[in-house]
Each structure stands twice: as C-alpha cells, then as structure tokens.
Enzyme design. Structure first.
Site, PDB file in Angstrom:
ATOM      1  N   SER A 227       0.288  -7.306  -1.109  1.00 49.54           N
ATOM      2  CA  SER A 227       1.018  -8.149  -0.167  1.00 49.54           C
ATOM      3  C   SER A 227       0.361  -9.521  -0.125  1.00 49.54           C
ATOM      4  CB  SER A 227       0.991  -7.486   1.220  1.00 49.54           C
ATOM      5  OG  SER A 227       1.716  -6.286   1.159  1.00 49.54           O
ATOM      6  N   LEU A 228       0.985 -10.484  -0.757  1.00 50.81           N
ATOM      7  CA  LEU A 228       0.361 -11.794  -0.942  1.00 50.81           C
ATOM      8  C   LEU A 228       0.719 -12.756   0.203  1.00 50.81           C
ATOM      9  CD1 LEU A 228      -1.469 -12.950  -3.129  1.00 50.81           C
ATOM     10  CD2 LEU A 228       0.567 -13.788  -4.306  1.00 50.81           C
TER      11      LEU A 228
ATOM     12  N   CYS B 199      -2.070  -0.282  12.698  1.00 54.18           N
ATOM     13  CA  CYS B 199      -2.793  -0.898  11.585  1.00 54.18           C
ATOM     14  C   CYS B 199      -3.764  -1.925  12.147  1.00 54.18           C
ATOM     15  CB  CYS B 199      -1.826  -1.588  10.626  1.00 54.18           C
ATOM     16  SG  CYS B 199      -2.666  -2.327   9.189  1.00 54.18           S
TER      17      CYS B 199
ATOM     18  N   GLU C   9       6.368   6.565  11.297  1.00 49.54           N
ATOM     19  CA  GLU C   9       7.720   6.576  10.760  1.00 49.54           C
ATOM     20  C   GLU C   9       7.714   6.744   9.250  1.00 49.54           C
ATOM     21  OE1 GLU C   9      10.349   4.068  13.817  1.00 49.54           O
ATOM     22  OE2 GLU C   9       8.708   2.951  12.949  1.00 49.54           O
TER      23      GLU C   9
ATOM     24  N   CYS D  18       4.152  -8.701  11.073  1.00 53.72           N
ATOM     25  CA  CYS D  18       4.385  -7.259  10.955  1.00 53.72           C
ATOM     26  C   CYS D  18       4.301  -6.586  12.318  1.00 53.72           C
ATOM     27  CB  CYS D  18       3.342  -6.672  10.011  1.00 53.72           C
ATOM     28  SG  CYS D  18       3.372  -4.871   9.946  1.00 53.72           S
TER      29      CYS D  18
ATOM     30  N   CYS E 216      -1.396  -8.388  10.556  1.00 50.97           N
ATOM     31  CA  CYS E 216      -0.627  -9.504   9.971  1.00 50.97           C
ATOM     32  C   CYS E 216       0.369 -10.029  11.007  1.00 50.97           C
ATOM     33  CB  CYS E 216       0.119  -9.040   8.728  1.00 50.97           C
ATOM     34  SG  CYS E 216      -0.995  -8.428   7.456  1.00 50.97           S
TER      35      CYS E 216
ATOM     36  N   CYS F  82      11.420  -3.064   6.241  1.00 50.51           N
ATOM     37  CA  CYS F  82       9.988  -3.382   6.142  1.00 50.51           C
ATOM     38  C   CYS F  82       9.491  -4.085   7.389  1.00 50.51           C
ATOM     39  CB  CYS F  82       9.721  -4.374   5.019  1.00 50.51           C
ATOM     40  SG  CYS F  82      10.109  -3.768   3.435  1.00 50.51           S
TER      41      CYS F  82
ATOM     42  N   SER G  49       0.758   0.129  -1.619  1.00 49.54           N
ATOM     43  CA  SER G  49       0.897  -1.271  -1.241  1.00 49.54           C
ATOM     44  C   SER G  49      -0.293  -1.639  -0.364  1.00 49.54           C
ATOM     45  CB  SER G  49       2.201  -1.459  -0.455  1.00 49.54           C
ATOM     46  OG  SER G  49       2.313  -2.789  -0.003  1.00 49.54           O
TER      47      SER G  49
ATOM     48  N   CYS H 152       9.375   6.105   1.807  1.00 45.03           N
ATOM     49  CA  CYS H 152       8.385   5.140   2.277  1.00 45.03           C
ATOM     50  C   CYS H 152       7.510   5.857   3.306  1.00 45.03           C
ATOM     51  CB  CYS H 152       9.133   3.953   2.895  1.00 45.03           C
ATOM     52  SG  CYS H 152       8.054   2.697   3.551  1.00 45.03           S
TER      53      CYS H 152
END
Ligand code: SAH
Ligand code: SF4
Length: 383
Positions: A219-220, A111, A91, A118, A115, A343, A197, A104
């Site tokens: 990304s913390l 991935c 996307e 996500c 996480c 996001c 990012s 974006c």
C-alpha cells in the site's frame, strides 16, 4: 479447555495427533476432513477409527468465529461480520467474478498503523487474531458457499489479506494460516492466488519472502516521504527508499515477477499530475520495466476521515501519466458499496449492537441462511 483444530497447520496437527499416540497419516486424514470437506463434528469423519474419534471428542473441537451477520450486495458481494469476543468483530468479504471467487480476509481486530484514509485505522487496534480466527474465515466461507450453491468443487480461488488489520504485524498466525491455504491437503490454493497486502513492514516482508512467499501487494499511496509520513504513519519507521529496496528483495522469492502497488486516490492530496510524475520517477529509479503494477483505488469515504474521493477525471489523468511511462496501471472497481464492504470501509464495530442491528435491518440480508434470525444462544459456527 480442548484444542481448536483450526489453530493448526498440518505439521501442528501431526504433533497434536502424535501426542494422542496417532500416526501422521491420521493427521492428514483429519486435516482433509476439516479443510477439504468442512467437517466440524468428529462423528462425521467416518473413515477415522471410532477410538480416535472418541479421543478427539474429549481433547479437541473445530470452531470458527461465530457469524453475527451476513449481507449480500446487489453486485453479489457478500460480507460477514464475525464475533471475536470482548465486543470486537471482524469482517470478511466474498467477491464473485466471472472467472474467480475472491475472499478478503482480516488479520487483526482493528489496526495499529492508523492510516488517515482507512476506517479500520481510525478505529484503533484491539488485538491480533489467532490462526483459528484467520483460517476460520476461509473455512466458514468456502464451505458455506459450497453448501448453499449446491456444489462440491472449490468456490474460493483467491484469497487477499486485505480485510481489517496489518497482516505483517500479526506475523506468525498469518503465516500459519497461509500455509493451510496453500497446503494440498488444505485448500490447495496457488501461491500466485494468495496475496498479502502490507502498508510496508519492511523486516517482515523479508521474512515472508523466506518463510512463505505469496503474491505481495504494498500500500503505497504517496510518491514521497513527506506525504507518506502523513498518510501512512508507518512510513516514519520504514521510509520509501527502504520500502522500495525491500520490494526488490522480495521479488527474488515472489511467485509472480511483479509487486502490486496500491494507491488510494484522495482528492487534492495525492492525485495531481505532479504526484503522478513523482511516482513514475520513484518506480523507475528502483527497478527495471515491469517490476511492479499499479492499482489505483478510488477512495471510499467515511465521515471521520475529512477526505474526499478523487474525481474520475483526476483518476484518468493520473492513470494516463503513469501508463504512458510504461507502468501497467488498473483502476479498481469498487464492489459491495451498498453494504459497506468496499476497501477501507471495514470497521467491524459492534460495540453498539443496537446501532449495527438498525443498520443491518436497512440492508438486504442474504436470504439463504437466516443467521441473524436465530437467537444468539442458538447461533453456531456451522457453515
Ligand atoms: N493493512 C494492509 C491490508 C488491509 S487494507 C494494508 O494497508 O495494505 C487493504 C487495502 O485497502 C489497502 O491498500 C488500503 O490502503 C486500502 N484502503 C484502506 N482504506 C481505504 C479507503 N477508505 N478507500 C479505499 N481503499 C482503502
Ligand atoms: Fe491498517 Fe491497512 Fe487500514 Fe493502514 S490501510 S490502517 S495498515 S488496515
């Protein structure tokens, strides 16, 4: 199989042209036709010699991933779903604002970082995108938007590698695509307006600083290793101390004098006053005032996560604690909520095309191009 010219940066295209017996300036001309004018047909490249166009027709093609669907949100955000073969889709989201247009871009199908908050992470890893599939998202979106807005000038002023995937786990193709974005003969974007990012792939952050320093967002999501190990599993390989030091090293090369930290606000998980104080301590112990900015992202929920978005009050209270300590903090507005373009909502799951078709039917399809009306066999990749 002919070469897809979207797979090349300018040096790569020059090498390709050299193999055809052509000089470098021909490669520059060709590159400009592709990226600045959005040409997909060699016959449209009228200032190239006929003999060269003929050679190109038999050895090369220009092909972005095929658009499967396109949706426009009530706030003007546009989301495209691209087919990348093998049942995988990625996307891309365009976010128009008063003073800029941001795209974006995805770097992988799925991935591997996984996480917890996500939906791309929950989907797992399918494969890396090649350069043509990465830059093809910008090529398509830029020229599509110009055509349909009826303008000649640039529409996309900013690119963020914040779509599906971990860009630094697909390093070479991502860097090659960044070079095309930055190239004056390509999209001519400023380094400050192109952001990678990352969830914190430390060795590749160092390489990026050397190879192609662009703006960096990290990304913390957690102020200590115990919590971050749980939310961002990559932390077990590159814990916070190492990540913070890598950020400091990156600053020496970065086009901006700060790093952006992203922090997804999860109800009761990482959003309390204690977490905020711990975050202030972490940031202040690693650099001087102003070395980073904090972007608080309200969590976009999806059922499988089992997590909840922090309340507005919690976000405000957290934001006040870090701001009062002198850390510049913003709360991200969610965009494209109604089309699942926010996001972490990018799942690109077209394994079941009927389900996607039904979902799409419920949403507003962008009226300007009825891409989804065309039978699959007739769809093409033209912007
Ligand atoms: N893999 C890279 C870039 C893609 S994710 C990275 O993790 O940085 C882009 C951003 O969206 C990251 O900051 C990520 O933490 C955030 N994000 C992921 N899922 C989210 C969700 N459900 N709600 C809000 N933000 C999310
Ligand atoms: Fe991957 Fe980024 Fe999602 Fe984590 S937040 S799973 S790194 S895409």
């Amino acid at each position: 199989m002919t070469a897809n010219l979207l797979d090349y940066d300018l040096d790569g295209l020059a090498a390709f042209c050299e193999r055809l017996g052509e000089k470098r300036f021909r490669a520059t001309q060709l590159f400009r036709w592709i990226h600045q004018k959005g040409a997909a047909q060699f016959d449209d490249m009228t200032d190239l010699a006929k003999s060269l166009r003929e050679k190109l027709r038999t050895t090369a093609h220009i092909q972005a991933p095929v658009v499967l669907s396109q949706h426009i949100s009530s706030d003007g955000t546009i989301k495209w779903l691209f087919d990348v073969g093998g049942g995988n889709a990625i996307e891309t989201v365009f976010i128009p604002e008063d003073d800029r247009g941001t795209l974006c871009v995805s770097s992988q199908a799925g991935c591997a970082v996984g996480c917890r908050f996500c939906s791309t992470g929950h989907q797992g890893f399918s494969r890396n995108l090649n350069p043509a599939e990465i830059i093809g998202q910008l090529w398509f979106a830029e020229h599509f938007l110009r055509k349909h807005l009826g303008v000649d000038e640039r529409v996309i002023s900013n690119v963020v590698m914040m779509g599906m995937g971990e860009p630094l786990q697909n390093y070479q193709p991502v860097v090659q695509s960044l070079r095309v974005m930055l190239d004056d003969h390509g999209y001519g974007l400023s380094r400050r307006r192109v952001t990678v990012s990352t969830s914190g792939v430390v060795p590749k952050m160092d390489r990026l600083g050397q190879d192609c320093p662009v703006a960096l967002a990290v990304s913390l999501h957690a102020p200590n290793d115990v919590l971050r190990d749980n939310l961002v599993p990559l932390n077990r390989s590159y814990p916070l101390q190492e990540l913070m030091q890598a950020c400091q090293r990156y600053l020496a090369f970065a086009p901006r004098d700060f790093i952006t930290f992203e922090y997804c606000m999860l109800d009761g998980v990482n959003d309390t006053a204690v977490h905020a104080a711990e975050l202030v301590q972490l940031i202040q112990s690693h650099g001087k005032q102003g070395w980073c900015k904090l972007n608080l992202i309200p969590f976009n929920p999806f059922p499988a996560s089992g997590l909840k978005r922090s309340s507005n009050a919690a976000v405000q209270a957290f934001s006040k604690i870090v701001s009062d300590a002198g850390i510049i903090t913003t709360v991200r507005k969610t965009r494209g909520d109604d089309i699942d373009a926010a996001c972490g909502q990018l799942a690109g799951d077209v394994q079941d095309r009927t389900a996607v078709g039904k979902r799409i039917a419920k949403q507003r399809t962008f009226v300007l191009t009825p891409v989804f009306d065309a039978p699959e066999s007739q769809r093409d990749n033209q912007p």
